[in-house]
Motif scaffolding. Sequence first.
Motif, PDB file in Angstrom:
ATOM      1  N   HIS A   4       0.838  -1.200   0.000  1.00  0.00           N
ATOM      2  CA  HIS A   4       0.000   0.000   0.000  1.00  0.00           C
ATOM      3  C   HIS A   4       0.875   1.252   0.000  1.00  0.00           C
ATOM      4  O   HIS A   4       2.001   1.237   0.505  1.00  0.00           O
ATOM      5  CB  HIS A   4      -1.005  -0.006   1.157  1.00  0.00           C
ATOM      6  CG  HIS A   4      -0.421  -0.036   2.539  1.00  0.00           C
ATOM      7  ND1 HIS A   4       0.040   1.101   3.170  1.00  0.00           N
ATOM      8  CD2 HIS A   4      -0.231  -1.046   3.424  1.00  0.00           C
ATOM      9  CE1 HIS A   4       0.473   0.787   4.391  1.00  0.00           C
ATOM     10  NE2 HIS A   4       0.328  -0.522   4.564  1.00  0.00           N
ATOM     11  N   GLU A  11      -5.125   1.438   2.547  1.00  0.00           N
ATOM     12  CA  GLU A  11      -5.006   0.265   3.426  1.00  0.00           C
ATOM     13  C   GLU A  11      -5.214   0.658   4.874  1.00  0.00           C
ATOM     14  O   GLU A  11      -5.715  -0.117   5.679  1.00  0.00           O
ATOM     15  CB  GLU A  11      -3.636  -0.403   3.239  1.00  0.00           C
ATOM     16  CG  GLU A  11      -3.538  -1.797   3.835  1.00  0.00           C
ATOM     17  CD  GLU A  11      -3.267  -1.826   5.330  1.00  0.00           C
ATOM     18  OE1 GLU A  11      -3.578  -2.835   5.973  1.00  0.00           O
ATOM     19  OE2 GLU A  11      -2.726  -0.834   5.872  1.00  0.00           O
ATOM     20  N   GLU A  12      -4.825   1.901   5.196  1.00  0.00           N
ATOM     21  CA  GLU A  12      -4.816   2.325   6.598  1.00  0.00           C
ATOM     22  C   GLU A  12      -6.175   2.786   7.114  1.00  0.00           C
ATOM     23  O   GLU A  12      -6.306   3.154   8.270  1.00  0.00           O
ATOM     24  CB  GLU A  12      -3.781   3.436   6.810  1.00  0.00           C
ATOM     25  CG  GLU A  12      -2.330   3.025   6.517  1.00  0.00           C
ATOM     26  CD  GLU A  12      -1.780   2.040   7.545  1.00  0.00           C
ATOM     27  OE1 GLU A  12      -2.521   1.626   8.447  1.00  0.00           O
ATOM     28  OE2 GLU A  12      -0.597   1.677   7.412  1.00  0.00           O
ATOM     29  N   GLU A  19       2.670  -7.151   3.190  1.00  0.00           N
ATOM     30  CA  GLU A  19       3.020  -7.005   4.596  1.00  0.00           C
ATOM     31  C   GLU A  19       2.250  -8.043   5.409  1.00  0.00           C
ATOM     32  O   GLU A  19       1.312  -8.638   4.878  1.00  0.00           O
ATOM     33  CB  GLU A  19       2.695  -5.574   5.043  1.00  0.00           C
ATOM     34  CG  GLU A  19       1.202  -5.261   4.952  1.00  0.00           C
ATOM     35  CD  GLU A  19       0.814  -3.885   5.481  1.00  0.00           C
ATOM     36  OE1 GLU A  19       1.642  -3.179   6.063  1.00  0.00           O
ATOM     37  OE2 GLU A  19      -0.358  -3.537   5.296  1.00  0.00           O
ATOM     38  N   ASP A  38       6.118   0.747   7.054  1.00  0.00           N
ATOM     39  CA  ASP A  38       4.701   0.431   6.823  1.00  0.00           C
ATOM     40  C   ASP A  38       4.141   1.380   5.785  1.00  0.00           C
ATOM     41  O   ASP A  38       3.467   2.323   6.131  1.00  0.00           O
ATOM     42  CB  ASP A  38       3.931   0.518   8.145  1.00  0.00           C
ATOM     43  CG  ASP A  38       2.465   0.110   8.007  1.00  0.00           C
ATOM     44  OD1 ASP A  38       2.119  -0.475   6.965  1.00  0.00           O
ATOM     45  OD2 ASP A  38       1.678   0.398   8.920  1.00  0.00           O
ATOM     46  N   MET A  39       4.374   1.068   4.464  1.00  0.00           N
ATOM     47  CA  MET A  39       5.228   0.019   4.000  1.00  0.00           C
ATOM     48  C   MET A  39       5.926   0.438   2.715  1.00  0.00           C
ATOM     49  O   MET A  39       5.996  -0.282   1.737  1.00  0.00           O
ATOM     50  CB  MET A  39       4.427  -1.294   3.803  1.00  0.00           C
ATOM     51  CG  MET A  39       3.316  -1.172   2.774  1.00  0.00           C
ATOM     52  SD  MET A  39       2.447  -2.773   2.463  1.00  0.00           S
ATOM     53  CE  MET A  39       3.716  -3.834   1.787  1.00  0.00           C
TER      54      MET A  39
HETATM   55 ZN   LIG Z   1       0.721  -1.466   6.422  1.00  0.00          ZN
END
Ligand SMILES: [Zn+2]
Length: 438
Positions: free
Chosen positions: A85, A151-152, A179, A117-118
């Motif tokens: 991501h 993604e977050e 991840e 991350d990431m």
């Molecule tokens: Zn991540």
Amino acid sequence: MEPAPSAAADEVVGICRDLLRIDTSNTGDPRTTVGERVAAEYVAAQLTEVGIDVELHESAPRRANLVARIPGRDRSRGALLVHGHLDVVPADASEWSVPPFSGEEKDGYLWGRGAIDMKDFDAMMLAVVRDWQRTGVVPPRDIVLAFTADEEAGMEYGSQFLVREHAGLFEGCTEAIGEVGGFSYTVNDDLRLYLVETAEKGIDWLRLHARGRPGHGSFVHDDNAVTALAEAVAAVGRHRFPMVITPTVRAFLEQVSEALGIEIDPDEPEQAIAKLGPIAALIGATVRNTANPTRLEAGYKDNVIPGKASATIDCRTLPGQAEAFLEQLRAVIGPDIEIEHLQRQAALETSFDGALVDAMATALRAEDPGARAVPYMLSGGTDAKAFSTLGIRCFGFAPLKLPADLNFSALFHGVDERVPVEGLQFGVRVLDRLLKAS
Ligand SMILES: [Zn+2]
């Protein structure tokens, strides 16, 4: 033994720095989440420069996702999806030692929000395939690269959008890596465990609703929604759900027990896990379902008893436990509290075997003779949740060799997030070997 220099290992640092300098903070509010398009365009430029065609798909204005396919030698084989991501969680600059979007290099680290991350793995993906394109490497099977948004904050504008609207891009993909896994846990100078994610807990965000009789705050009142809700929330928050040891966690505990030479009591594994230091936070919650209250909402005036009250509970369930968990939860909160499901995503679990797993272990050992790959379960969730709905077998494998004393898990969404430059270069070499071998 010094590793052989490679163009990818040289280039990965610069690419990672470039990505760290693009602020892709995902606030959770689409109106203020703006950097993903810039990052996706950067990735597109890196790929098209070496002759790789890309597809860019926006789920909403500026919410960009990018997918590319690199044809392999044997196109009849199932393709390997490699995904990362591009968004990051926000960072409060006042808490940091360096500006969080500076990509500064100091003390052997690249610093910045997203360093582990990431954007580190995003950079590895780019560095490896750019090197291949320049030197004529063709992978054994198709490789699909995916760089996702969002993604977050729930994946709705990212991987969930891609699998819903553009599933054809992943046609033929049988396995995936992304991840959170492939990082080292140092046992001693000669032994490092590399944790490969083979399972993820499920997500069940619930809202509990209590209802009662509204009334005046000065009266005798025995049907108060706030009281009923508070009792349920306190009961959930203090409850320990029963321990369930899944195959992944059992394998992990056996490996750790052997590597560290310690007995792990199968009835009390949490005591042993707590002693694992930096990684305890990542794996501590993988032996039982959990439910943490996170929000409360009730009332509108100090002297008015409201007719309803609600609370949000962040529940994380083990593979195969989603339904059993709900029954257990109902027993804890009693029959009168209403349960609303805000978001549900299934847990994942795959076995730690097969050619891809063997290739991970081999690639790690080639770069670190003291490496031992072990499976583990992540208590959080990743884009693997979305990709697994396409029938893809998902692993967390973004290789990183870490200094023994680095508190790696604290860096996730943490202050002063940073990645060791040598670890990043190690990762690129491992990824290069893995993708060439798988
Ligand atoms: Zn991540």
